[in-house]
Design an enzyme around this catalytic site. Structure first.
Site, PDB file in Angstrom:
ATOM      1  N   GLU A 296       4.800 -33.041  63.402  1.00  0.00           N
ATOM      2  CA  GLU A 296       4.169 -34.339  63.660  1.00  0.00           C
ATOM      3  C   GLU A 296       3.957 -34.999  62.309  1.00  0.00           C
ATOM      4  OE1 GLU A 296       3.442 -35.479  66.688  1.00  0.00           O
ATOM      5  OE2 GLU A 296       3.810 -33.663  67.878  1.00  0.00           O
ATOM      6  N   GLU A 686       3.765 -39.931  95.355  1.00  0.00           N
ATOM      7  CA  GLU A 686       4.485 -40.798  94.429  1.00  0.00           C
ATOM      8  C   GLU A 686       5.664 -39.984  93.886  1.00  0.00           C
ATOM      9  OE1 GLU A 686       3.678 -43.901  93.796  1.00  0.00           O
ATOM     10  OE2 GLU A 686       1.733 -44.022  94.787  1.00  0.00           O
TER      11      GLU A 686
END
Length: 1659
Positions: A296, A686
């Site tokens: 990162e 969904e």
């Protein structure tokens, strides 16, 4: 000289350009343009350019194409790029896996350039390139990058690929409990690249934090903060530390402060940080020879380009150092006896359970830390050899060779016959006709297991088609559960539609091929409706993956907001699709179903909403079961259970499931209606983030959803099942199954069969049926198939529910029979029944009332009273029959000492009037089902009306219920709108929530009413409740009269569709209504008992107790010396007002069917009297001195006569609420010195707030959460002049300040000029003071009339009738109405001032400009009244100035007709205004509030918050806080601040309280301290000026050069001189005249002289 000047400016321009380049460039050492990010096209061009520039060491390769057809470029950099060199390790960097995490992408571009530029000149780089095969992939997710936005530090837009998949959750994972996710094309390409190339070391570059993360990324438990160590854990930690230590800040910062990260040394184990199933670094380690970590790189995912230089400098050395680690450990080859390479040999290190393998040329690389190791090589077909002891140093890898001896090869072949599953092969979208053709094909092809049927049509006439799949289609087999799937409810959400078509195909084609499919079809009746909204689907767009086109039906109604809602808030009138589906659902005994949606990836279970409309968990009784079935789908789905659905919305759903209301509130949803009104359990699924994905994505959706669709269907066979039968073995349809502890019943199917879904456990299950005795059995439910549990019921509803009283009736009772029965009841049961005659009808019949209660209790008079009325209309006799049965039910219960009956009689006084309109009854006819006729119920002249009203005149009732016919619904007040009432707004009462709650209580227990589908007289009310005015506006109804005049909460139950039904219907009607009536009666004992005492403990009874926002008083119980009120469940604020005592509020929490008792201590109130300036100051100082924790006295400034204007601030900073988040409210008075009442009101308010703080709940909350500023005397000089005018109501002495200027009209308003007299000092002081605090709301107190005035005040002559309103007029009117309604009479609009008798203000409010226009040159009467000046003099209105210049909403409140009333009148004026004044403080907390911060979390001061369509601008305070008063609704706000990018946000203002938001702004990039646009503009202007100056110089220099010749001046040099002399001679010869020569060649152009002197001089 000109040449020097021009050269100087050229150098200046070049120097300026170099400075500009240095500003725009990210580094002086790179030729890459770091002023911008490279999109896909520019990146491709750049990489190709480098490949062409450095062909000896560079090859540009494509790993493949993304979803959107973009190449995944990988740049190979090595000395021999076309060869695989023995002993040379392979290394790779991969960036931009998450498209919005862009730093890795950029620094890899820089790394490519750095390696290429420095190869051959930099020894370190040259060595690295010569000895390593380096591959650099700047972007693994180019599609996502194109969607991401610069400056978005924390967002998710662009994170996922074009199919909305997180690529770092998409790799096969070692710890997945169920199937792996559908691999995306980018994932598959990377897997192929990783597995088919011998990479040794790798790093995956991300953004959003600052840390090097190493495997494993997840664990078996998938829990947070769980260290998941890989076998090479020490090596991975070393590799991560190498990068972190060489990075300039990673090992120091140890994470991001804004995320409260703490990573010691800048490294972390992936799973210990957070669980990442399906990550790429773990896949590299487990499925290849490559060791990979995840780095990162920055806290901001997509920082501004100005940050790129810093990021490259931070990472350059770390990138190189990490690559060099590929040369550590052990390397070598595995060969056979002949020296030939052995590929795929395992390299085994003792003690480390992770192997690497040799590649095709036999080479291997095994990264290891320095140390001693025992290493061996194993290969199929080769004998093992002894392990070698190897020492690994800190330098280059140790070289080891393994030579293996070949043995005979043996192959073990196992064959197994596999029954091939037929899978769908065609994946396309179907329009409606194609869908019907598809269904018809399978219905015709598989008639033995299918049936196609049509349940109705859509708005536009398209069929709602269902395909049934079962072994006996068309029949309900007793004992076989029925299941349904519904898709495409939202027309643009198409995945469910197509998945259901594929499911149909799969079930049909694999029936009798696959045992599990055959069993499912044979034992389940499956109904599949691919589309519920065919009209919406037909207009939906395939390219619109996130939009709304086609979502609604053809009438533009969202069908999933259109079902009857338990809280009565569905959208629109019931649509034909909704009603058709409701009818269909009730026609089949469905047990389980699912509604397939799109737009996210989660299984959503009830409830979808709650009473408060809040985003909080709304738990249904079967919450555990719903969570279980939702998890079944989620975990059977490839990725749903990970809980990270869509990059567009940074949501997390634990286990991939969510409670509907906890996600977001949906009123009128289908799943809640199904659960509440049928025996079916339904969830909403969904199915994916793209609502209308491309056809190429459908195979992936099918692969992910097929196991889940099948697994979910199997749940229909869970729980308990069986039959409910009569004694003779006949199944009882519509019988009830109840489970103890779960407040949800189901009903049996037509054959008496039932299925009750339950999680594993032991339950008490009860079966009941009308007319039969209930039976309860204990059953243990397992996790396996449903447990069989049968019931046989004995007849006896009457025995169990009605004390075995006779149910049947041969006829309706006549009036005489009814009267006789009632009187006989009183005689037989005198201890509980008291018969009263209320009066007589016009025909002389007695109207009887029966009071039921245990009269032996002395305290019976203090019990809450309930009135039950029947027969208000003589032609609707059902009520009288039911109420007679109710009376005998109580009598029988009392005789049988029934506990329930005894409890009710002990606690409640029930008055029953079975029949009122006795005269009409004999003239009515049985089976008359016509619509009821109009009738005035409250006709004061009718004796029946007088009789019934006398009942309510002599007794206080908490509740009243009228039983009527002509419907199956509950009717609540009002039946007709009422204007100018404090209790109502139109036909909505202030008790609307309570009345709706009571009606719903009745309806939900009624077997027909709660279903909301009974159409009576052309009306259907799906919620089962209706306002009378919505049904049919009727004047003078009893329920309206009692509510408006007697404060009685009365509702009406319409219990029969037919006015006068057949008598045979009476038993069933009675049975339907018994329980609802009993529960209604119990509600009388829900609420609060309030006892009042003074500070000495003595009881106070002379008081009015009410709810804070209501006007209806509580009922006083004299015997108990207390007050009583029925209240809704939840928190309620009550107000106590008693003569001589200070008003007091208390908050009380009411629970269902419980009475809460509280005691309120009242304090003596302070006397309100007039104060001189000095007395006022002394009082303010005394308050501040006595209460320093909540009071602060601030000087504003001195007037002309040197009197100080004071502001008292009342607030507290006790950390209950962050101080910055408190709205500021100000109250000003005595602006006109002669209007002294307002001053005393504010002093009384100050004293009240301070004295009540800590004891009064509302005051304490307001002080804790608000900055309250009081300025009692704005005009102390004028006030001094007005002294001595007490009782002179019209006096104007002292109105103006010492300069005789009206302060209220002296403000510098933008639209008009200021007062002619200039700005007085008081105005300047007030302006300075008001600018120091971010006031949201202001109240200025005046006198002269009784009204609340709104801006604008100046007359706009271009507008009709003088109307001139602000863009926030709706907010102003709401605030003004709130004040006026809280005042006892201001809302009536009739001030009744002596000099203005005809003055009227609608609702007690008026627009200032309208008032000016109506009054002509004066307002509020004559000049002497002084309440208002002329329109022209209102041009400098303080109210207008507050709005236009300070963005503060100010109300001008005129508190009474008299400017200077008698001292004795002040107390009553204070009583009238204290509640409105408090209400204004309360209103300051409505609208939107929040803070504006930068991406680092720092507050931004002075940011402007605008609401679209409104002028009012809120600015953030020193703490970054803002507050904007708005009415409930959805708004678009626009936030801007200097040097920040503009941000637009949508915000919802709730019905109560304020919507809280935090807006993040990102810095604009500055060039030399200027914004980009300003810099470019100034640079362009500057450059144009310079160029113009250069052109002028050139022109001047040109004139200078050649002008000398024209004037005769030039420098003599020999060559030129002789040439010109020769030319002169030739000219003279030609013209034969010197004068001619001179005049043509040497004429002086300046002087124009032709004198001889000029000629001689020029020569």
């Amino acid at each position: 000289m000109c040449r020097v000047i021009i050269q100087f400016y050229i150098v200046f321009i070049l120097f300026f350009c170099l400075i500009l380049k240095g500003t725009l460039s990210s580094s002086s050492t790179t030729t890459i343009d770091t002023s911008r990010y490279y999109d896909y096209e520019s990146l491709t061009e750049l990489l190709r350019r480098y490949a062409n520039m450095y062909p000896d060491i560079v090859r540009l390769k494509s790993v493949g194409k993304s979803v959107s057809n973009r190449e995944l470029w990988a740049m190979q950099i090595t000395d021999n790029p076309d060869d695989v060199e023995k002993g040379e390790p392979w290394f790779k960097y991969v960036g931009n896996m998450h498209g919005n995490e862009v730093i890795g992408r950029q620094i890899l571009i820089y790394l490519i350039e750095y390696l290429c530029k420095n190869y051959g000149t930099n020894e370190r780089v040259t060595k690295l390139v010569d000895e390593t095969n380096i591959f650099i992939m700047p972007s693994m997710n180019p599609d996502g990058f194109e969607l991401a936005q610069v400056g978005d530090c924390d967002g998710t837009k662009g994170r996922r690929n074009a199919n909305n998949f997180d690529l770092n959750r998409n790799f096969p994972d070692q710890f997945r409990k169920t199937g792996q996710p559908t691999q995306q094309i980018e994932t598959l390409l990377l897997i192929n690249w990783i597995e088919n190339n011998p990479f040794v070391l790798s790093a995956n570059l991300h953004g959003g934090s600052l840390v090097a993360s190493y495997p494993f990324d997840d664990s078996h438990s998938h829990s947070e903060n769980h260290y998941s160590a890989a076998p090479d854990d020490d090596l991975f930690k070393h590799l991560a530390k190498v990068y972190a230590n060489w990075h300039k800040t990673m090992h120091i910062e140890e994470g991001c402060r804004n995320w409260n990260d703490h990573f010691p040394g800048g490294v972390t184990n992936g799973a210990q940080w957070y669980d990442v199933p399906g990550g790429m670094q773990d896949y590299n380690y487990l499925h290849s020879n490559c060791f990979e970590i995840t780095i990162e790189l920055s806290c901001c995912k997509y920082p501004q380009p100005s940050q790129l230089t810093t990021e490259w400098n931070n990472n350059r050395e770390a990138l190189l150092a990490y690559m060099e680690e590929v040369h550590k450990g052990v390397k070598g080859a595995v060969v056979d006896d002949s020296g030939d390479p052995i590929p795929n040999a395992d390299i085994v290190v003792e003690g480390i359970s992770h192997n690497v393998t040799s590649i095709e040329n036999g080479d291997f690389w095994r990264l290891l830390l320095p140390g001693e190791y025992s290493i061996n090589a194993y290969a199929n077909g080769y004998e093992s050899v002894p392990a070698q002891h190897v020492t690994v140093g800190t330098g280059d890898a140790t070289v080891v060779e393994f030579r293996l001896t070949s043995i005979s090869k043996r192959m073990q072949l196992t064959t197994a016959k596999v029954f091939e599953t037929l899978q769908p092969t065609s994946f396309i979208h179907h329009n409606h006709d194609e869908m019907e053709a598809f269904l018809e094909y399978y219905a015709n092809a598989y008639p033995h297991i299918t049936r196609m049927y049509d349940i109705g049509d859509s708005v536009q006439g398209r069929s709602l088609v269902v395909l049934e799949i079962t072994d006996n289609p068309g029949f309900h087999e007793p004992g076989e559960p029925e299941f349904k799937y519904v898709g495409n409810m939202h027309g643009n959400e198409v995945v469910g539609r197509e998945m259901l078509l594929l499911l149909i195909q799969y079930l049909c084609e694999n029936y009798q091929r696959l045992p599990e499919i055959t069993s499912l079809v044979d034992n389940t009746r499956i109904h599949i409706m691919p589309t519920m909204n065919p009209d919406g689907h037909e207009i939906a767009s395939p390219s619109d993956t996130t939009g709304l086109l086609g979502r609604e039906n053809a009438n533009h109604i969202d069908l999933n907001r259109n079902f009857p809602d338990q809280f009565g808030r569905s959208t629109g009138v019931p649509q034909v699709e909704t009603l058709t589906v409701m009818r269909w659902i009730r026609s089949y005994p469905f047990v389980l179903s699912a509604n397939l949606h799109g737009g996210s990836l989660v299984a959503n279970y009830p409830f979808d909403d709650n009473k408060e409309l809040s985003q909080t968990y709304s738990k249904c009784p079967d919450d555990d079961m719903f969570k279980q079935i939702a998890k079944v789908y989620s975990y059977a789905h490839a990725t749903m259970h990970f809980g990270h659905p869509c990059p567009t919305y940074p949501e997390y759903f634990k286990d991939g499931i969510t409670n509907g209301a906890a996600w977001y509130n949906v009123q009128g949803g289908m799943q809640d209606w199904i659960y509440l009104h049928t025996s079916c359990f339904d969830i909403s699924i969904e199915m994916g983030c793209d609502k209308y994905p491309h056809e190429s994505d459908l195979p992936g959706y099918w692969k992910a959803n097929k196991p889940a669709l099948l697994a979910y269907m199997s749940q229909v066979h869970k729980g308990v099942k069986g039959f409910i039968m009569s004694p003779d073995g006949v199944g009882l349809p519509n019988a009830t199954i109840s489970v103890a502890g779960i407040d949800h019943d189901i009903r049996t199917a037509g054959g008496g069969d039932y299925w009750r879904l339950l999680v594993a456990g032991t339950y008490q299950v009860t079966a009941s049926f009308e007319g039969f005795q209930s039976v309860t059995h204990e059953v243990t439910v397992t996790e396996g198939s449903a447990v069989q549990l049968n019931f046989t019921l004995a007849k006896g509803w009457a025995e169990t529910q009605d004390f075995n009283l006779p149910q049947n009736a041969s006829h309706y009772m006549s009036n005489e029979e009814l009267i006789e029965k009632i009187r006989n009841l009183g005689q037989v049961h005198p201890s509980i029944a008291l018969v009263k005659e209320l009066g007589q009808t016009a025909g002389g019949l007695p109207i009887l009332a029966v009071e039921l209660t245990n009269q032996h209790e002395d305290s019976s008079a203090d019990r809450p009273s309930v009135a039950l009325i029947g027969g208000m209309r003589g032609d609707e006799p059902v009520g009288r029959e039911i109420l007679w049965r109710l009376m005998r039910h109580f009598a029988a219960g009392h005789e049988n000492k029934d506990e329930t009956i005894s409890d009710i009689l002990d606690s409640t006084r029930i008055t029953i009037v079975p029949a009122v309109d006795l005269d009409l009854f004999p003239n009515s006819h049985e089976n008359d089902c016509k619509e009821r006729s109009a009738k005035i119920e409250v006709n004061q002249e009718a004796p029946e009306v007088a009789a019934i009203l006398s009942l309510f005149q002599n007794q206080n009732f908490s509740l009243a219920l009228s039983l009527e016919s002509s419907g199956f619904w509950m009717r609540i007040p009002l039946d007709t709108p009422v204007q100018n009432s404090r209790k109502t707004k139109g036909f909505i009462t202030e008790d609307n929530r309570l009345l709706s709650y009571l009606a719903e209580t009745y309806a939900l227990d009624h077997s027909t009413m709660h279903m909301g589908n009974a159409a009576c007289n052309g009306h259907v009310f799906p919620s089962g409740t209706v306002h009378g005015a919505d049904l049919k506006r009727t004047n003078n109804t009893l329920q309206d009269y009692l509510y408006l005049n007697k404060d009685v909460n009365m509702i009406t139950a319409h219990v029969s569709c037919c006015k006068y039904p057949d008598v045979s219907k009476i038993p069933s009607l009675w049975q339907q209504n018994l329980i609802p009536i009993m529960k209604f009666i119990k509600k009388a004992n829900q609420g609060v008992h309030v006892s009042l005492v003074n500070e000495q403990g003595s009881t106070v009874t002379d008081a009015v107790v009410s709810q804070w926002s209501h006007t209806c008083p509580f009922t006083f119980e004299p015997d108990q010396q207390r007050f009583h009120k029925l209240l809704e469940e939840g928190k309620n604020t009550i107000t106590v007002v008693a003569p001589g005592y200070s008003m007091t509020t208390k908050e009380v929490t009411v629970k269902r069917n419980q009475m809460v008792s509280i005691t309120v201590e009242l304090k003596l109130e302070h006397t309100v009297r007039y104060h001189t300036y000095d007395e006022m100051l002394a009082k303010l100082r005394n308050l501040t001195f006595s209460h320093p924790s909540i009071c602060a006295l601030h000087p504003i400034g001195k007037t002309k006569e040197f009197r100080q204007i004071w502001s008292l601030e009342i607030a507290i900073n006790n950390h209950k609420v962050v101080p910055a988040h408190k709205p500021h409210v100000k109250f000003l008075a005595n602006i006109h010195g002669n209007e002294v009442v307002g001053r005393e009101l504010l002093l009384a308010l100050a004293e009240y707030l301070v004295a009540s703080y800590g004891t009064d709940d509302l005051v304490t909350e307001l002080v804790d959460t608000t900055h309250i500023h009081l300025v009692p005397m704005v005009n102390p000089d004028g006030s001094r002049q007005a002294e001595g005018e007490e009782g002179n109501c019209d006096s104007t002495r002292g109105r103006n300040n010492a300069n005789n200027i009206d302060i209220d009209t002296s403000f510098p308003v933008n639209q008009m000029n200021t007062s002619h007299h200039g700005v007085p000092p008081e105005t300047d002081l007030l302006i300075d003071w008001m600018k120091k605090s971010p006031f949201s709301l202001s109240v200025a107190l005046y006198s002269g009339t009784s009204v609340v005035k709104l801006p604008y005040n100046y007359i706009n002559k271009t507008k009709e009738a003088g109307v001139n309103v602000t863009p926030d007029d709706d907010v102003f009117r709401y605030l003004a109405s709130t004040y006026a309604q809280a005042h006892p009479n201001m809302h009536l609009g009739n001030p009744q001032c002596s000099d203005k008798q005809d003055e009227h203000f609608d609702g007690g409010i008026v627009n200032g400009a309208v008032w000016n226009a109506q009054s002509g040159s004066m307002q509020s009467g004559s000049m002497q009244s002084g309440s208002m000046q002329s329109g022209s003099m209102q041009s400098g209105s303080m109210q207008d100035y507050n709005y236009d210049s300070l963005n503060c909403l100010e109300l001008a409140v005129y508190i009474g007709c008299c400017h200077h009333p008698k001292n004795m009148q002040l107390q009553s004026i204070w009583h009238a205004h204290r509640k409105p004044l408090l209400a204004m403080i309360e209103q300051a907390h409505f609208g939107i509030q929040g803070s504006v911060k930068d991406h680092r979390g720092n507050n931004i001061i002075g940011a402007k918050v605008r609401v679209e369509g409104r002028q009012h601008v809120a600015k953030t305070s020193q703490q970054g806080f803002f507050h904007h008063l708005l009415l409930p609704g959805t708004y678009h706000i626009h936030v801007e601040a200097d040097s920040y990018q503009v941000t637009d946000v949508e915000v919802i203002v709730p019905n109560q309280g304020a919507g809280n938001i935090t807006v993040i702004l990102y810095k604009e990039r500055l060039f030399f301290g200027l914004s980009p646009s300003m810099f470019l503009m100034l640079f362009g202007v500057g450059l144009a000026v310079i160029m113009l100056f250069i052109l002028c110089l050139i022109r001047v220099c040109s004139d200078h050069k050649y002008g000398q010749r024209r004037k005769g001046f030039y420098r003599l040099d020999s060559d030129r001189m002789y040439q010109e002399e020769f030319a002169d001679r030739m000219a003279m010869k030609a013209f034969n005249s010197k004068q001619t020569l001179l005049s043509n060649g040497y004429h002086d152009n300046i002087s124009g002289s032709s004198s001889e002197e000029d000629v001689i001089f020029n020569t």
